[in-house]
Design a protein around this motif. Structure first.
Motif, PDB file in Angstrom:
ATOM      1  N   SER A 220       0.827  -1.228   0.000  1.00  0.00           N
ATOM      2  CA  SER A 220       0.000   0.000   0.000  1.00  0.00           C
ATOM      3  C   SER A 220       0.852   1.265   0.000  1.00  0.00           C
ATOM      4  CB  SER A 220      -0.958   0.002   1.206  1.00  0.00           C
ATOM      5  OG  SER A 220      -1.717  -1.177   1.249  1.00  0.00           O
TER       6      SER A 220
ATOM      7  N   GLN B  95      -4.054   1.070   9.997  1.00  0.00           N
ATOM      8  CA  GLN B  95      -4.138   2.414   9.428  1.00  0.00           C
ATOM      9  C   GLN B  95      -3.243   2.583   8.198  1.00  0.00           C
ATOM     10  OE1 GLN B  95      -6.373   4.887  10.753  1.00  0.00           O
ATOM     11  NE2 GLN B  95      -6.990   2.882  11.528  1.00  0.00           N
TER      12      GLN B  95
ATOM     13  N   ASN C  95      -4.059  -0.434   3.130  1.00  0.00           N
ATOM     14  CA  ASN C  95      -5.468  -0.396   2.740  1.00  0.00           C
ATOM     15  C   ASN C  95      -5.709  -0.881   1.317  1.00  0.00           C
ATOM     16  OD1 ASN C  95      -4.257   1.773   1.450  1.00  0.00           O
ATOM     17  ND2 ASN C  95      -6.053   3.116   1.658  1.00  0.00           N
TER      18      ASN C  95
ATOM     19  N   GLU D  68      -8.946  -1.382  -3.279  1.00  0.00           N
ATOM     20  CA  GLU D  68      -8.749  -0.474  -2.149  1.00  0.00           C
ATOM     21  C   GLU D  68      -9.813  -0.781  -1.102  1.00  0.00           C
ATOM     22  OE1 GLU D  68      -8.825   4.314  -1.164  1.00  0.00           O
ATOM     23  OE2 GLU D  68      -8.153   3.639  -3.147  1.00  0.00           O
TER      24      GLU D  68
ATOM     25  N   ASN E  71     -10.799   0.232   2.765  1.00  0.00           N
ATOM     26  CA  ASN E  71     -10.627   1.070   3.949  1.00  0.00           C
ATOM     27  C   ASN E  71     -11.566   0.677   5.089  1.00  0.00           C
ATOM     28  OD1 ASN E  71      -8.582   3.053   3.088  1.00  0.00           O
ATOM     29  ND2 ASN E  71     -10.124   3.620   1.550  1.00  0.00           N
TER      30      ASN E  71
ATOM     31  N   LYS F 215      -9.725   0.086   8.393  1.00  0.00           N
ATOM     32  CA  LYS F 215      -8.996   1.328   8.669  1.00  0.00           C
ATOM     33  C   LYS F 215      -9.938   2.376   9.257  1.00  0.00           C
ATOM     34  CE  LYS F 215      -6.285   4.978   6.452  1.00  0.00           C
ATOM     35  NZ  LYS F 215      -5.631   5.441   5.200  1.00  0.00           N
ATOM     36  N   ASP F 216     -11.087   2.562   8.630  1.00  0.00           N
ATOM     37  CA  ASP F 216     -12.042   3.560   9.112  1.00  0.00           C
ATOM     38  C   ASP F 216     -12.649   3.147  10.449  1.00  0.00           C
ATOM     39  OD1 ASP F 216     -11.541   5.008   6.835  1.00  0.00           O
ATOM     40  OD2 ASP F 216     -13.300   4.250   5.744  1.00  0.00           O
TER      41      ASP F 216
END
Length: 589
Positions: free
Chosen positions: A441, A453, A456, A562, A564, A567-568
Motif C-alpha cells: 500500500s 491504518q 489499505n 482499495e 478502507n 482502517k475507518d
C-alpha cells in the motif's frame, strides 16, 4: 645420475626440517602471547549475520572476523554443563543444564563459545527454556570450524577466563533436523515434539514403530508405548513413577530425560526434553471463553495494536509462543500486563515449528480456555456489520462460537438437506474464517499508526483461512495444518461467509518488515523461499525470487482492491485526540 637424485633428496629433507623448526618457534611464540593477554580477542560480527548465513550458500559477503588463537592449556575452576544444537543459518543454540542455570542467571558475565580448534564466537543470551528452566545462548558456528568433520559441540566459558583443559573429547554437535526438542505431560500421557521422524506432510509412520524412553540412562531407561504419531507430535503412555523416580523425591527435582526410540532400528533420537509433572496455563484461574494463540518473532512493534484491538472485540487471554525474538517483545508484554491485559509468553526457540507450537497450545491451554483462536500478529478479524456499533464489544467474537449469527450452511448441513435423511447432530468444534491479503500500500517503512491504518490495498480474492477451535474437540493426534485442526468424531467445522466476516491479513508489508518474514518461515511444511525449488507454489510470493532483495515496484504490488473498511472502523474506535486537535491511535500512547 644417482648422485644427483641423492643430492636432491637431501635438499628436500633439509627443507622439511627447516620448515618444521620455524613452525615450532611460531607455536611457542603464539602460546606465550596468549598466556600474557586475554584469551578472547576482538571479534566482530554483523548484526544480521544470524539471518544471512545459510548452510547451502557462499558466505563471502558476510562481515565475520574471528581471530584464530592457540589456547594455553590451563586448569579451569569449573566447566559449564551444556548441550548444543546446530540450527539453520550456521547458528548454534547452547542449552545450559538445569543444574548450572541458577549460577548463570545470578550474574551478568559475558560468555563465549570455544570450539575444537580454539576458534571462539560471542555467546549471546537467547532466553530461558521452561520445564525445567535452562538458560540458552546462541553462537555463530565459525567458518574455519565448518571444515572439521564431524562437527563438535563448543564449550561455554566466560569471556574473561582462559579455556579449561579438555579431559574428554567434545561430543558431536546435535543437528536440528533430528532431535526431541520438547515434551508436555497431561493427566493421561506424555506428548513429545520430535524433528526428523515424520518428515513429509501427510506421511506419518505408525505408532507401533516407536517407543518412548524415560530415564537419564536412555539406553536402559523405562519404555512405554507410543499411541499416536502425527507430524512432529508423538503421544506416549505414562511410565510407572516407581520405575523412573524415587517415591520420596519430586519428579521435577530428578531431571528425568525423555526420548523416542525407533524399534526396528533400535535407535534413540537425541533429546533435550525432560519428563516433568503436568503443566497447564494459569492453573487455578477462572476459565476463559475465548483466547488467542500465536507464534511471534520480533513482533514487539505490532503487538499492542493486535492485543488492544482483539481484546475489545472478545479475546480474554493471549498466549504467545516466542520464537527467539531479539527486539523489545518482553518489555511490550510487561507493559500490556501492567495495563491489565492477560498476556502470557511461552519461550519456544525452535525454528519452523508453528504446527507443533499450535499442538502444544491446544493441550497446554485446554483447562484455561474453552475456545482458542489461531491467528498471527499481522492478522485482524473484521466484519462490515461492526460499523453499526459505536464501540467495540466482546460479543462480536463471542457470538461466533455461541451462536450461528454469521454462519453459512456447512457441508454437513447441505448433505443432510439433500439426502432428506435423519443424521446425528454434530457439535460445533471449529469456526473457519477466510482471509484477505493486503499489500504494501505504498508504504516504505512500518506505519507509525499501525498496520490497520497504514495498509489499505489488497488482493481481490480470499486466500487461506484461520480458525477458532473448541479445545475439547481437537483430535488426540493434535494434527493441524495452516491454522486449522482435525477434530474428534462428533464435531464439525463451520465455514463463515467472507461477506459477513474475514481476517485482514497484512501479509505483504513494507519491504523492511516483509524481509524478516522472508528469512524466517515458521511453518514446518511451508516452502523455504530461499531454496530454488517449486517456483510455481502458491506459497511463494508472486514476483519474488530466492533472495531477500526488494523487487522492483514492491510498494505498489498486490494492490487490486482499495479496502478502507477496518482502517475507518479502527480509527473511529481507537482514535485518541489531543487538545491541539491532533490524534493518535490508542496503541501509540
Amino acid at each position: 645420475m644417482a648422485r644427483k637424485v641423492r643430492t636432491s633428496f637431501l635438499y628436500v629433507v633439509a627443507l622439511i626440517v627447516f620448515c618444521a623448526t620455524l613452525y615450532q618457534h611460531y607455536l611457542r611464540d603464539a602460546i606465550s602471547a596468549a598466556s600474557a593477554t586475554a584469551f578472547v580477542q576482538t571479534t566482530t560480527i554483523s548484526s544480521t549475520v544470524h539471518n544471512a548465513v545459510d548452510e547451502n550458500t557462499p558466505h563471502n559477503d558476510i562481515n565475520i572476523n574471528i581471530l584464530p588463537r592457540v589456547a594455553p592449556q590451563v586448569n579451569h575452576p569449573w566447566a559449564i554443563s551444556t548441550t548444543s544444537i546446530l540450527i539453520p543459518d550456521w547458528e548454534v543454540r547452547v542449552i545450559v543444564s538445569p543444574e548450572d542455570t541458577p549460577f548463570l542467571t545470578s550474574n551478568s558475565d559475558d560468555y563465549v563459545c570455544l570450539y575444537e580448534n580454539n576458534q571462539v564466537s560471542p555467546a549471546v543470551p537467547a532466553g530461558v527454556l521452561p520445564f525445567p528452566d535452562r538458560v540458552t545462548f546462541k553462537c555463530l558456528f565459525p567458518k574455519r570450524v565448518r571444515r572439521i568433520l564431524p562437527f563438535k559441540q563448543p564449550m561455554l566459558m566466560k569471556s574473561t577466563e582462559n579455556p579449561p583443559e579438555r579431559t574428554t573429547p567434545a561430543p558431536e554437535l546435535l543437528r536440528w533436523t533430528y532431535i526431541v526438542y520438547d515434551s508436555l505431560t497431561t493427566d493421561n500421557d506424555v506428548v513429545l515434539f520430535v524433528k526428523g521422524v515424520n518428515n513429509h506432510q501427510g506421511i506419518n509412520r505408525e505408532p507401533r514403530e516407536f517407543r518412548c524412553i524415560f530415564g537419564n540412562d536412555l539406553i536402559n531407561g523405562v519404555r512405554t508405548a507410543v499411541t499416536t504419531s502425527m507430524q512432529e507430535v508423538f503421544r506416549c503412555q505414562l511410565p510407572e513413577l516407581t520405575d523412573v523416580n524415587s517415591a520420596d523425591e519430586d519428579i521435577d527435582q530428578q531431571r528425568i530425560k525423555v526420548s523416542l526410540e525407533t524399534v526396528e532400528e533400535n535407535k534413540v533420537v537425541p533429546s533435550v526434553a525432560y519428563y516433568t509433572r503436568k503443566r497447564k496455563l494459569d492453573a487455578g484461574k477462572k476459565k476463559s471463553l475465548l483466547c488467542a494463540s500465536t507464534m511471534v518473532y520480533k513482533a514487539g512493534k505490532f503487538l499492542k495494536e493486535w492485543v488492544l484491538y482483539h481484546s475489545r472485540i472478545g479475546i480474554e487471554k493471549f498466549l504467545l509462543y516466542d520464537n527467539g525474538s531479539e527486539d523489545d517483545l518482553g518489555k511490550v508484554v510487561e507493559e500490556l500486563v501492567q495495563e491489565g491485559f492477560d498476556v502470557k509468553t511461552y519461550f519456544w526457540l525452535w525454528p519452523k515449528t508453528q504446527e507443533a507450537g499450535f499442538s502444544h497450545s491446544a493441550i497446554y491451554a485446554k483447562e484455561s480456555c474453552t475456545w482458542m483462536m489461531f491467528i498471527d500478529v499481522d492478522e485482524f478479524v473484521y466484519s462490515p456489520s461492526w460499523h453499526n456499533s459505536l464501540q467495540p464489544s466482546k460479543s462480536m467474537l463471542h457470538s461466533l462460537v455461541l451462536s450461528t449469527k454469521f454462519s453459512s450452511p456447512s457441508t454437513h448441513d447441505r448433505l443432510v438437506s439433500l439426502m432428506k435423511v435423519s443424521m446425528p447432530e454434530l457439535k460445533l468444534g471449529q469456526v473457519r474464517i477466510e482471509c484477505h491479503e493486503f499489500g504494501p500500500s505504498n508504504q516504505s517503512t512500518h506505519p507509525i499508526m499501525g498496520v490497520t491504518q497504514g495498509y489499505n490495498c489488497r488482493r481481490k480474492y480470499e486466500n487461506r483461512h484461520k480458525s477458532i477451535l473448541l479445545l475439547e474437540a481437537v483430535d488426540d493426534s493434535l494434527l493441524n495444518v495452516i491454522h486449522h485442526f482435525t477434530l474428534k468424531p462428533g464435531y464439525r467445522t463451520r465455514k463463515l461467509n467472507p461477506k459477513d466476516i474475514v481476517v485482514n491479513h497484512y501479509k505483504y508489508q513494507a519491504w523492511p518488515e516483509f524481509k524478516v518474514k522472508f528469512r524466517r518461515r515458521a511453518s514446518s511444511y511451508v516452502l523455504d523461499w530461499m531454496q530454488p525449488i517449486n517456483p510455481n507454489s502458491n506459497d511463494r510470493t508472486p514476483g519474488l525470487g530466492f533472495r531477500p532483495v526488494e523487487p522492483e515496484g514492491w510498494p505498489q504490488k498486490f494492490c487490486e482492491v482499495e479496502d478502507n473498511g477496518l482502517k475507518d472502523l479502527s480509527k473511529r474506535w481507537f482514535r485518541v485526540e489531543s487538545l491541539s486537535g491532533d490524534y493518535q491511535m490508542a496503541w501509540q500512547r
